[in-house]
Design a protein around this motif. Structure first.
Motif, PDB file in Angstrom:
ATOM      1  N   ASN A   1       7.451   4.831   7.226  1.00  0.00           N
ATOM      2  CA  ASN A   1       6.005   4.824   7.058  1.00  0.00           C
ATOM      3  C   ASN A   1       5.318   3.520   7.437  1.00  0.00           C
ATOM      4  OD1 ASN A   1       5.239   7.495   5.754  1.00  0.00           O
ATOM      5  ND2 ASN A   1       7.010   6.865   4.552  1.00  0.00           N
TER       6      ASN A   1
ATOM      7  N   LYS B   1      -4.307  -3.726  -5.139  1.00  0.00           N
ATOM      8  CA  LYS B   1      -5.625  -3.181  -5.494  1.00  0.00           C
ATOM      9  C   LYS B   1      -6.737  -4.149  -5.109  1.00  0.00           C
ATOM     10  CE  LYS B   1      -4.193  -0.203  -9.282  1.00  0.00           C
ATOM     11  NZ  LYS B   1      -4.206   0.006 -10.742  1.00  0.00           N
TER      12      LYS B   1
ATOM     13  N   ARG C   1       1.095  -4.622  -7.721  1.00  0.00           N
ATOM     14  CA  ARG C   1       0.079  -3.565  -7.838  1.00  0.00           C
ATOM     15  C   ARG C   1      -1.316  -4.181  -7.939  1.00  0.00           C
ATOM     16  NH1 ARG C   1       1.086   1.223  -8.222  1.00  0.00           N
ATOM     17  NH2 ARG C   1       3.139   1.000  -9.136  1.00  0.00           N
TER      18      ARG C   1
ATOM     19  N   PHE D   1       0.830  -1.206   0.000  1.00  0.00           N
ATOM     20  CA  PHE D   1       0.000   0.000   0.000  1.00  0.00           C
ATOM     21  C   PHE D   1       0.867   1.259   0.000  1.00  0.00           C
ATOM     22  CE2 PHE D   1      -2.182   3.373   2.387  1.00  0.00           C
ATOM     23  CZ  PHE D   1      -3.274   3.577   1.551  1.00  0.00           C
ATOM     24  N   THR D   2       1.875   1.288   0.854  1.00  0.00           N
ATOM     25  CA  THR D   2       2.761   2.459   0.938  1.00  0.00           C
ATOM     26  C   THR D   2       3.466   2.684  -0.396  1.00  0.00           C
ATOM     27  OG1 THR D   2       3.050   2.097   3.310  1.00  0.00           O
ATOM     28  CG2 THR D   2       4.684   3.497   2.212  1.00  0.00           C
TER      29      THR D   2
ATOM     30  N   SER E   1       2.354   1.781  -3.297  1.00  0.00           N
ATOM     31  CA  SER E   1       1.350   2.170  -4.299  1.00  0.00           C
ATOM     32  C   SER E   1       1.054   3.658  -4.262  1.00  0.00           C
ATOM     33  CB  SER E   1       0.055   1.372  -4.103  1.00  0.00           C
ATOM     34  OG  SER E   1      -0.697   1.878  -3.011  1.00  0.00           O
ATOM     35  N   ARG E   2       1.312   4.298  -3.145  1.00  0.00           N
ATOM     36  CA  ARG E   2       1.030   5.728  -2.993  1.00  0.00           C
ATOM     37  C   ARG E   2       2.212   6.613  -3.386  1.00  0.00           C
ATOM     38  NH1 ARG E   2      -3.515   6.796   0.898  1.00  0.00           N
ATOM     39  NH2 ARG E   2      -2.586   8.844   0.834  1.00  0.00           N
ATOM     40  N   CYS E   3       3.294   6.005  -3.802  1.00  0.00           N
ATOM     41  CA  CYS E   3       4.496   6.758  -4.153  1.00  0.00           C
ATOM     42  C   CYS E   3       4.361   7.289  -5.583  1.00  0.00           C
ATOM     43  CB  CYS E   3       5.712   5.853  -4.021  1.00  0.00           C
ATOM     44  SG  CYS E   3       7.240   6.683  -4.416  1.00  0.00           S
TER      45      CYS E   3
END
Length: 153
Positions: free
Chosen positions: A67, A113, A109, A49-50, A52-54
């Protein structure tokens, strides 16, 4: 008339922290036992998740460590497992021979999701009956305020 003694700020802080911590533990235990985390443990999902937010797609290992709730050595082992499973890739940082960059693979990814959609539904099913929308917004405001004060942001 019996006047209540003034509440100690230290005691109030300790009780508030304990309540916040115990609520978080109870929520996490419930979420971990749900169907979303059959394919991947919560801490593994947290890493995906971390990442994926980059925005750039790549994140330094030490930034990831800032994080997630793992020690550096535990995170390094977890990253190795995720890499072996084909969920992330790593490469040496170009300007820093000791630094490591991490990125989700397409499989990572996709899995993030898939789990994320189910996880969000589980969160909603847990929070919505417990807190009104206004209470959720207030809790969000308070936890962001606390996190900002603690992290200096």
């Amino acid at each position: 008339m019996n006047a209540q003694p003034a509440e100690s700020p230290v005691r109030l802080a300790a009780e508030t922290w304990e309540s916040l911590f115990r609520a978080q533990v109870a929520v996490m235990r419930r979420l971990q036992s749900g169907p979303a985390f059959k394919a991947l443990a919560v801490n593994e999902y947290d890493v995906l998740f971390t990442l994926s937010r980059c925005p750039s797609g790549w994140l330094r290992l030490n930034e990831l460590n800032d994080n997630v709730l793992l020690s550096q050595s535990s995170l390094s082992r977890l990253v190795e497992r995720l890499e072996r499973r084909g969920l992330l890739e790593r490469m040496p940082a170009p300007q820093d021979g000791r630094g490591v960059l991490l990125k989700l693979t397409d499989a990572g990814r996709d899995l993030q999701k898939q789990i994320g959609r189910e996880h969000v539904r589980d969160i909603s099913a847990l929070l919505t009956p417990a807190l009104t929308a206004g209470e959720q917004r207030e809790l969000l405001r308070l936890t962001e305020k606390l996190r900002g004060a603690v992290s200096g942001r």
